[in-house]
Structure formats: C-alpha cells, structure tokens
Design an enzyme around this catalytic site. Structure first.
Site, short mmCIF file in Angstrom:
data_model
loop_
_atom_site.label_atom_id
_atom_site.label_comp_id
_atom_site.label_asym_id
_atom_site.label_seq_id
_atom_site.Cartn_x
_atom_site.Cartn_y
_atom_site.Cartn_z
N ASN A 188 58.65 36.24 21.52
CA ASN A 188 59.63 37.32 21.43
C ASN A 188 60.45 37.45 22.71
O ASN A 188 61.62 37.85 22.67
CB ASN A 188 58.93 38.64 21.10
CG ASN A 188 58.44 38.68 19.66
OD1 ASN A 188 59.13 38.22 18.75
ND2 ASN A 188 57.26 39.22 19.46
N SER A 231 53.39 38.69 16.10
CA SER A 231 53.37 38.65 14.64
C SER A 231 52.83 37.34 14.08
O SER A 231 52.33 37.30 12.95
CB SER A 231 54.78 38.91 14.09
OG SER A 231 55.70 37.96 14.60
N ASP A 290 62.40 34.32 6.29
CA ASP A 290 63.05 34.51 7.60
C ASP A 290 63.09 33.22 8.42
O ASP A 290 63.75 33.15 9.46
CB ASP A 290 62.38 35.63 8.40
CG ASP A 290 60.91 35.35 8.70
OD1 ASP A 290 60.45 34.20 8.55
OD2 ASP A 290 60.20 36.30 9.10
#
Length: 232
Positions: free
Chosen positions: A122, A57, A205
């Site tokens: 991740n 991302s 975030d």
C-alpha cells in the site's frame, strides 16, 4: 502419563485426517468441511508455537472467506504434518507500513515464534518515499526481535506496478532483500509469484487473489516456511 495423552491426541488427529481423506473421495462437502475443522481444532489444542502473518489485505484475504486466505491454507498444511504451530492471520486491509508500526505492539501479545512480515504494497501504490517505508518496516522488525530474540523472521517481497516509474519500482523492490539480509530473515522474493497479473487468479480489481490464487500463494511460500517449522 502426559506423553500418553499427547500420543493419543496425535493418533486421534491421524484418524481424523484419514477419515477426512475418505470423505474427500466419497463424502459430501459439509462432511469434508466438518472433518477438516475437527482436525484443525484438535491440532490447535496441541500447538505450542505460533506463526504470525502480519500484513495487509493480501494476508487478510480481501473479498474471500478467512479460511480461503493463504494463512489458513498454510494452517491446513501444518495440521496435516502435526507440526505444532497455530497460524494467526494478523492481516488488515489498507494497512501501510506506518500503520503496521503502530499496530505491532498489540500483535506481539501473541508472542510469535515465527513472524512473517507482509507489508509495503500500500505504501508503493501511494508513492510513499522508499526510505520511509524501509524505516517503518525495520521498526516493526526491531520490535518483534526485542519481544523475542529467538523469533524466526520472514520478509515477504513485493513489487509495484510499472506506472510508478522504473526508478521508484526498482528502489521499492530492493527494500525487501535488504531487510532480510540486515535482520537475518528468510526472504520470500515475491509473495504473488505466479499469481500477479494472471486475470483468472485475481478478483475483478486485478490486485487481490481469488481462492485459487491464495492456494497458489500458500503452495509457493511453503518451501520457505517449512524449513523453519521443523518436523514431527
């Protein structure tokens, strides 16, 4: 005749760049955007090499328009210097090293001349064993090299939050310089250098950069990419 056509196209690019520069000073936002898009489209026709950003991302530009992500900002730099590269954003939100290993064969159809590997974050956030992440990332690089032995490799370093534990964080961070050394790749020590942890440069975030943050990433990684791109 072919050289004359290329030269005329390059002159057209410079004309468009100068025109875009003038609009930046006095034109409307839509005019500036149209000029930048025309410069990019003209340069793309001349581009004979490909730079692939393969990541998650962060590369995809989560929460932003694609043109605001650092791969697109890198394309703007390349276009302004007429370096003859088309930038391909192969970022996928949520991608892990295992997912990347599965997906890489499809991406290699693009036949990259420069390949930037930006994966692993991740894995770290999920606490995946470091050895597994390293193995998957090496597998990706092996496939890239097999597809094009002349490819120029770049490994983007990443870190994990301290709550993952100091030993895990240290081992995780060591993955990237080790991969770079083993594969004779250029190392970007930390992709988010100067951006991570800065509230104003990240979305709510606290993980994904804002448009300004992506511009900073593009600026900071340029010093590692430019020597690989050559010159006009």
């Amino acid at each position: 005749m072919a050289n004359n056509k290329v030269n005329m196209s390059r002159l057209r690019i410079w004309g468009l760049i100068l025109l875009a520069s003038g609009w930046m000073a006095c034109g409307s936002g839509s005019q500036k955007k149209e000029a930048q898009q025309e410069v990019a489209a003209t340069n793309k026709k001349l581009a004979d090499k490909k730079l692939v950003f393969f990541g998650n991302s962060l590369t995809a530009g989560f929460g932003l328009d694609p043109e605001e992500a650092f791969p697109a900002r890198t394309q703007v730099k390349i276009d302004s210097l007429e370096l003859g590269y088309e930038v391909i954003n192969a970022g996928l939100s949520g991608e892990t090293s295992a997912g990347g290993l599965t997906r890489i064969d499809w991406i290699l159809q693009q036949k990259p001349d420069i390949f930037v590997l930006e994966l692993g974050a991740n894995d770290g956030l999920r606490g995946i064993p470091v050895a597994e992440t390293r193995k998957n990332l090496q597998g990706i690089l092996d496939k890239v090299k097999a597809a094009n032995p002349e490819v120029k490799l770049v490994v983007a370093g990443m870190m994990v939050p301290p709550n993952m534990g100091p030993e895990y964080a240290k081992d995780f961070q060591s993955i990237f310089p080790e991969l770079a050394k083993t594969n004779n790749a250029t190392l970007i020590p930390f992709l988010l250098d100067g951006v991570a942890g800065e509230r104003s440069l990240n979305l709510a975030d606290g993980i994904h950069p804002t448009a300004e943050g992506h511009q900073m990433v593009a600026n900071s990684i340029w010093k590692y990419l430019q020597p690989l791109l050559g010159s006009r």
